[in-house]
Scaffold this active site. Structure first.
Site, PDB file in Angstrom:
ATOM      1  N   THR A 159       0.874  -1.181   0.000  1.00  0.00           N
ATOM      2  CA  THR A 159       0.000   0.000   0.000  1.00  0.00           C
ATOM      3  C   THR A 159       0.910   1.229   0.000  1.00  0.00           C
ATOM      4  O   THR A 159       1.368   1.654  -1.041  1.00  0.00           O
ATOM      5  CB  THR A 159      -0.971  -0.014   1.199  1.00  0.00           C
ATOM      6  OG1 THR A 159      -0.244  -0.277   2.401  1.00  0.00           O
ATOM      7  CG2 THR A 159      -2.054  -1.063   1.010  1.00  0.00           C
ATOM      8  N   LYS A 185       3.898  -6.854   4.293  1.00  0.00           N
ATOM      9  CA  LYS A 185       3.648  -5.486   3.877  1.00  0.00           C
ATOM     10  C   LYS A 185       3.217  -4.697   5.097  1.00  0.00           C
ATOM     11  O   LYS A 185       2.653  -5.228   6.051  1.00  0.00           O
ATOM     12  CB  LYS A 185       2.594  -5.402   2.770  1.00  0.00           C
ATOM     13  CG  LYS A 185       1.189  -5.840   3.143  1.00  0.00           C
ATOM     14  CD  LYS A 185       0.320  -4.848   3.894  1.00  0.00           C
ATOM     15  CE  LYS A 185       0.260  -3.498   3.235  1.00  0.00           C
ATOM     16  NZ  LYS A 185      -0.615  -2.564   4.052  1.00  0.00           N
ATOM     17  N   THR A 196      -1.347  -0.651   8.826  1.00  0.00           N
ATOM     18  CA  THR A 196      -2.007  -1.934   8.452  1.00  0.00           C
ATOM     19  C   THR A 196      -0.915  -2.902   7.975  1.00  0.00           C
ATOM     20  O   THR A 196      -0.159  -2.424   7.213  1.00  0.00           O
ATOM     21  CB  THR A 196      -2.943  -1.616   7.275  1.00  0.00           C
ATOM     22  OG1 THR A 196      -3.761  -0.584   7.748  1.00  0.00           O
ATOM     23  CG2 THR A 196      -3.661  -2.808   6.832  1.00  0.00           C
ATOM     24  N   GLU A 282       6.305   4.732   7.499  1.00  0.00           N
ATOM     25  CA  GLU A 282       5.948   5.952   6.771  1.00  0.00           C
ATOM     26  C   GLU A 282       6.757   7.145   7.283  1.00  0.00           C
ATOM     27  O   GLU A 282       6.639   7.549   8.440  1.00  0.00           O
ATOM     28  CB  GLU A 282       4.445   6.221   6.922  1.00  0.00           C
ATOM     29  CG  GLU A 282       3.602   5.208   6.167  1.00  0.00           C
ATOM     30  CD  GLU A 282       2.117   5.299   6.448  1.00  0.00           C
ATOM     31  OE1 GLU A 282       1.350   4.699   5.675  1.00  0.00           O
ATOM     32  OE2 GLU A 282       1.725   5.953   7.431  1.00  0.00           O
ATOM     33  N   ASN A 406      -0.073  10.436   5.420  1.00  0.00           N
ATOM     34  CA  ASN A 406      -1.398  10.082   5.902  1.00  0.00           C
ATOM     35  C   ASN A 406      -2.448  11.135   5.611  1.00  0.00           C
ATOM     36  O   ASN A 406      -3.635  10.836   5.563  1.00  0.00           O
ATOM     37  CB  ASN A 406      -1.324   9.755   7.403  1.00  0.00           C
ATOM     38  CG  ASN A 406      -0.743   8.380   7.628  1.00  0.00           C
ATOM     39  OD1 ASN A 406      -1.451   7.382   7.487  1.00  0.00           O
ATOM     40  ND2 ASN A 406       0.535   8.310   7.950  1.00  0.00           N
ATOM     41  N   SER A 411      -5.864   9.941  -1.728  1.00  0.00           N
ATOM     42  CA  SER A 411      -5.879  10.663  -3.003  1.00  0.00           C
ATOM     43  C   SER A 411      -5.242   9.844  -4.116  1.00  0.00           C
ATOM     44  O   SER A 411      -4.565   8.860  -3.881  1.00  0.00           O
ATOM     45  CB  SER A 411      -5.129  11.982  -2.860  1.00  0.00           C
ATOM     46  OG  SER A 411      -3.788  11.766  -2.515  1.00  0.00           O
TER      47      SER A 411
END
Length: 411
Positions: A159, A185, A196, A282, A406, A411
């Site tokens: 993702t 992942k 996640t 991230e 985040n 988008s």
């Protein structure tokens, strides 16, 4: 870019006898990207899993649990199907119907029963699963089923990951070769239980269901349940262990030396995959190990380690390379160990002794703390002087980029 985590090399990922993998571009959320994966298993395979403890667990998680509870010798699990782009979480009865419809479609194409299929989803929550796109993509995924598709499989479940996560290991147990390969992942919404994220690890030994159930729990507790990026437990977290039974090694007892050797190898590879998630957190710029030692029990050691690893103030200090280390002491203090005697506590950053007997070490110099905090890999070590228990968790820093990612996620 992931922190000190080289891109997996496809040629280094070993095929595991008894499992084939096929991927497709189904357009689940975005066009022209791998977003659908099928894993086809030999009839000799056993499958076990651990899942999120989030009460809003996704529809595919619920279906997986139901299907695993129905496993029998006459109807083993024969395939897994994973989509990215849509989590199918917060979708109610309609979500369950769409997850089940995916199983029915794949079962029809492969000649299995729907309850022999395990579905998994990851992506945006609270949106209907585009099951028609998934159904349309399944024939393409099936058409390229191969034993050596692990790298493509790792790409197909990403993702916000910046790179695929995969690893292999070949070892000899009891004079017999065992091959294991895994993918995972995750880059955000990572917190223990599960931590996640999706993870799949397959090996070619034969292991009975009861032993595999224990093996996957133990592996998760030492790997995916010891990582945190942002303190958010996802709705979709799943870690699956697949023993294909197509190799020479057969495990019959948890007391055997072979089982213990296999467990060590599975735990090590699971930890490798979990670390790759943290290194690709991230916006992460640093990989941080937090070890709490000399505790009364493992539970309290983990409680304190998680408290440090979850703290936004601690994580932002690491991002800034700012040795504002009172934030770590504060996180230890509110961790919930009510009888903790802080006057005996010692804190280290790598080789730097920061806090001694609950207060600032007289020999500590802030420039030494800053020297450590500028590194891309850091070890925080807390000594409690309460016993012999020890636990480690792994986390990353919290940067501006985390907020940006985040804020733009849908988008």
């Amino acid at each position: 870019m992931a922190v000190n985590s080289p891109l997996p090399v496809s040629a280094d990922l070993k095929p595991v006898a008894g499992i084939e993998l096929g991927y497709a571009e189904a357009g689940v959320r975005k066009a022209n990207r791998k977003d659908l994966l099928v894993m086809k298993l030999a009839p000799t395979a056993t499958v076990a899993g651990v899942f999120t403890l989030n009460r809003f667990c996704a529809a595919p998680v619920q279906v997986c649990k139901t299907h695993l509870a129905q496993v029998s010798d006459a109807a083993p699990i024969r395939a897994l199907v994973i989509n990215t782009g849509n989590a199918n979480a917060g979708t109610g009865e309609e979500g369950l119907a769409r997850a089940n419809a995916t199983c029915v479609e794949l079962a029809s194409l492969l000649g299995f029963k729907p309850e022999q299929i395990l579905p998994f989803s990851t992506g945006v929550i609270l949106e209907p699963l585009p099951v028609d796109r998934i159904k349309a993509g399944l024939p393409a995924a099936i058409s390229n089923l191969k034993t050596d598709n692990w790298f493509n499989a790792a790409e197909s479940i990403m993702t916000t990951d910046t790179q695929p996560k995969a690893a292999s290991r070949t070892l000899t147990i009891g004079g017999k070769q065992v091959v294991m390969t895994g993918i995972s992942k995750g880059a955000g919404m990572i917190k223990p239980n599960m931590a996640t994220m999706l993870g799949y690890l397959a090996f070619d030994a034969k292991v009975p269901q009861a032993l595999l159930n224990q093996l996957v729990k133990d592996a998760a507790d030492q790997s995916f349940n010891c990582i945190t990026i942002d303190g958010d437990t996802s709705t979709n977290d799943s870690f699956m262990l697949i023993a294909t039974g197509a190799g020479e090694l057969e495990i019959t007892s948890a007391d055997s030396a072979e089982y213990k050797e296999l467990a060590v190898a599975v735990n090590a590879l699971s930890q490798n995959l979990a670390h790759q998630i943290i290194r690709d957190g991230e916006g992460a710029t640093k990989f941080i190990e937090i070890t709490v030692e000399d505790g009364k029990n493992v539970e309290e050691c983990r409680k304190i380690a998680y408290s440090i690893g979850h703290s936004p103030l601690v994580k932002t200090a690491f991002f800034a390379s700012d040795p504002n280390l009172g934030r770590i002491l504060a996180a230890i203090g509110y961790a919930g160990v009510d009888d903790l005697d802080v006057s005996k506590l010692n804190l280290y950053l790598d080789d730097v002794w920061v806090a001694k007997n609950g207060g600032r070490n007289p020999d500590y110099k802030e420039e030494d703390g800053q020297r450590v905090m500028k590194k891309s890999e850091i070890v925080v070590r807390v000594k409690l002087a309460r016993g012999t228990a020890k636990a480690s968790v792994w986390t990353c820093d919290l940067s501006h980029e985390y907020v940006t990612i985040n804020a733009d996620y849908r988008s």
